[in-house]
Write a protein that holds these residues in place. Sequence first.
Motif, PDB file in Angstrom:
ATOM      1  N   SER A  42       0.833  -1.200   0.000  1.00 52.57           N
ATOM      2  CA  SER A  42       0.000   0.000   0.000  1.00 52.57           C
ATOM      3  C   SER A  42       0.867   1.249   0.000  1.00 52.57           C
ATOM      4  O   SER A  42       1.997   1.237   0.511  1.00 52.57           O
ATOM      5  CB  SER A  42      -0.904   0.027   1.239  1.00 52.57           C
ATOM      6  N   LEU A  43       0.322   2.297  -0.560  1.00 48.89           N
ATOM      7  CA  LEU A  43       0.923   3.629  -0.505  1.00 48.89           C
ATOM      8  C   LEU A  43      -0.200   4.651  -0.405  1.00 48.89           C
ATOM      9  O   LEU A  43      -1.310   4.407  -0.889  1.00 48.89           O
ATOM     10  CB  LEU A  43       1.738   3.922  -1.764  1.00 48.89           C
ATOM     11  N   ARG A  44       0.108   5.791   0.190  1.00 44.68           N
ATOM     12  CA  ARG A  44      -0.829   6.911   0.186  1.00 44.68           C
ATOM     13  C   ARG A  44      -0.148   8.106  -0.437  1.00 44.68           C
ATOM     14  O   ARG A  44       0.869   8.594   0.078  1.00 44.68           O
ATOM     15  CB  ARG A  44      -1.310   7.265   1.587  1.00 44.68           C
ATOM     16  N   LEU A  45      -0.723   8.565  -1.530  1.00 46.72           N
ATOM     17  CA  LEU A  45      -0.227   9.746  -2.213  1.00 46.72           C
ATOM     18  C   LEU A  45      -0.960  10.982  -1.710  1.00 46.72           C
ATOM     19  O   LEU A  45      -2.143  10.920  -1.386  1.00 46.72           O
ATOM     20  CB  LEU A  45      -0.418   9.624  -3.717  1.00 46.72           C
ATOM     21  N   SER A  46      -0.248  12.088  -1.682  1.00 46.01           N
ATOM     22  CA  SER A  46      -0.843  13.361  -1.302  1.00 46.01           C
ATOM     23  C   SER A  46      -0.676  14.362  -2.437  1.00 46.01           C
ATOM     24  O   SER A  46       0.344  14.355  -3.134  1.00 46.01           O
ATOM     25  CB  SER A  46      -0.179  13.923  -0.042  1.00 46.01           C
ATOM     26  N   CYS A  47      -1.671  15.202  -2.585  1.00 49.42           N
ATOM     27  CA  CYS A  47      -1.635  16.292  -3.554  1.00 49.42           C
ATOM     28  C   CYS A  47      -1.887  17.569  -2.758  1.00 49.42           C
ATOM     29  O   CYS A  47      -3.030  17.852  -2.385  1.00 49.42           O
ATOM     30  CB  CYS A  47      -2.688  16.087  -4.629  1.00 49.42           C
ATOM     31  N   ALA A  48      -0.828  18.311  -2.480  1.00 56.10           N
ATOM     32  CA  ALA A  48      -0.926  19.519  -1.667  1.00 56.10           C
ATOM     33  C   ALA A  48      -1.059  20.741  -2.557  1.00 56.10           C
ATOM     34  O   ALA A  48      -0.289  20.924  -3.504  1.00 56.10           O
ATOM     35  CB  ALA A  48       0.301  19.644  -0.773  1.00 56.10           C
ATOM     36  N   ALA A  49      -2.019  21.568  -2.237  1.00 55.22           N
ATOM     37  CA  ALA A  49      -2.267  22.773  -3.020  1.00 55.22           C
ATOM     38  C   ALA A  49      -1.695  23.997  -2.325  1.00 55.22           C
ATOM     39  O   ALA A  49      -1.621  24.051  -1.094  1.00 55.22           O
ATOM     40  CB  ALA A  49      -3.753  22.951  -3.246  1.00 55.22           C
ATOM     41  N   SER A  50      -1.308  24.974  -3.115  1.00 50.38           N
ATOM     42  CA  SER A  50      -0.846  26.250  -2.591  1.00 50.38           C
ATOM     43  C   SER A  50      -1.296  27.355  -3.530  1.00 50.38           C
ATOM     44  O   SER A  50      -1.624  27.103  -4.684  1.00 50.38           O
ATOM     45  CB  SER A  50       0.678  26.267  -2.442  1.00 50.38           C
ATOM     46  N   GLY A  51      -1.339  28.560  -3.020  1.00 51.80           N
ATOM     47  CA  GLY A  51      -1.717  29.703  -3.835  1.00 51.80           C
ATOM     48  C   GLY A  51      -3.198  30.020  -3.795  1.00 51.80           C
ATOM     49  O   GLY A  51      -3.584  31.177  -3.868  1.00 51.80           O
ATOM     50  N   ARG A  52      -4.023  29.020  -3.753  1.00 48.81           N
ATOM     51  CA  ARG A  52      -5.466  29.178  -3.666  1.00 48.81           C
ATOM     52  C   ARG A  52      -6.012  28.031  -2.836  1.00 48.81           C
ATOM     53  O   ARG A  52      -5.390  26.998  -2.664  1.00 48.81           O
ATOM     54  CB  ARG A  52      -6.114  29.142  -5.056  1.00 48.81           C
ATOM     55  N   SER A  53      -7.241  28.195  -2.368  1.00 47.53           N
ATOM     56  CA  SER A  53      -7.896  27.108  -1.636  1.00 47.53           C
ATOM     57  C   SER A  53      -8.300  26.007  -2.601  1.00 47.53           C
ATOM     58  O   SER A  53      -8.921  26.248  -3.632  1.00 47.53           O
ATOM     59  CB  SER A  53      -9.129  27.635  -0.919  1.00 47.53           C
ATOM     60  N   ILE A  54      -7.951  24.755  -2.240  1.00 51.86           N
ATOM     61  CA  ILE A  54      -8.288  23.620  -3.085  1.00 51.86           C
ATOM     62  C   ILE A  54      -9.784  23.358  -3.083  1.00 51.86           C
ATOM     63  O   ILE A  54     -10.303  22.631  -3.931  1.00 51.86           O
ATOM     64  CB  ILE A  54      -7.509  22.368  -2.613  1.00 51.86           C
ATOM     65  N   SER A  55     -10.500  23.959  -2.150  1.00 52.40           N
ATOM     66  CA  SER A  55     -11.927  23.678  -1.997  1.00 52.40           C
ATOM     67  C   SER A  55     -12.756  24.102  -3.208  1.00 52.40           C
ATOM     68  O   SER A  55     -13.877  23.637  -3.386  1.00 52.40           O
ATOM     69  CB  SER A  55     -12.473  24.362  -0.743  1.00 52.40           C
ATOM     70  N   THR A  56     -12.229  24.985  -4.037  1.00 51.13           N
ATOM     71  CA  THR A  56     -12.968  25.441  -5.214  1.00 51.13           C
ATOM     72  C   THR A  56     -12.583  24.678  -6.480  1.00 51.13           C
ATOM     73  O   THR A  56     -12.993  25.051  -7.576  1.00 51.13           O
ATOM     74  CB  THR A  56     -12.755  26.939  -5.441  1.00 51.13           C
ATOM     75  N   TYR A  57     -11.816  23.610  -6.330  1.00 56.18           N
ATOM     76  CA  TYR A  57     -11.323  22.855  -7.480  1.00 56.18           C
ATOM     77  C   TYR A  57     -11.780  21.399  -7.418  1.00 56.18           C
ATOM     78  O   TYR A  57     -11.713  20.753  -6.362  1.00 56.18           O
ATOM     79  CB  TYR A  57      -9.794  22.867  -7.531  1.00 56.18           C
ATOM     80  N   VAL A  58     -12.221  20.893  -8.555  1.00 54.86           N
ATOM     81  CA  VAL A  58     -12.330  19.454  -8.761  1.00 54.86           C
ATOM     82  C   VAL A  58     -10.907  18.932  -8.934  1.00 54.86           C
ATOM     83  O   VAL A  58     -10.086  19.566  -9.602  1.00 54.86           O
ATOM     84  CB  VAL A  58     -13.171  19.141 -10.006  1.00 54.86           C
TER      85      VAL A  58
END
Length: 125
Positions: A17-33
Motif C-alpha cells: 500500500s501507498l498513500r499519495l498526497s496532492c498539496a495545493a498552494s496559492g489558492r484554496s483547493i476547496s474550489t477545485y475538482v
Amino acid sequence: QVQVAESGGGSVQAGGSLRLSCAASGRSISTYVVGWFRQAPGKERDFVASISRSGGSVQYADSVKGRFTISRDNAKNTVYLEMNNLRPEDTAVYLCAADSTATYLPIRAYRYAYWGQGTQVTVSS
C-alpha cells in the motif's frame, strides 16, 4: 491560480500500500475538482480517480475500483489517493490535476488546467 504538488510515491512489493498526497498552494483547493492520473513509460496518461469540491462525489477507473480510495481535506488543502493491494501494472508516475470550472467529474486529462510534476510509484512482483 493554484499550484499542486504530489508526494508519497515509492517502491513497494505487490500487495502493498501507498498513500499519495496532492498539496495545493496559492489558492484554496476547496474550489477545485481534483483528479489523479498516471502515466507509464511510452504510454498515454490514464485517468485514475477524481473527486468533487466537497468530496461528496468520486469516480474511479475500473482498473482501480475496490483498491484505491480518493479523499480530500479542504482544511489542509490536500487531496489523497490511498492505494491498496498494489499490482505491478500500477507502476507509473502519478499526477494530480485540478480544475476550477468543471461542473462534473472529468476523466479526460485535457479538462484539467493545473498539474503537478508527478510522483513515481513502482510495484515489484
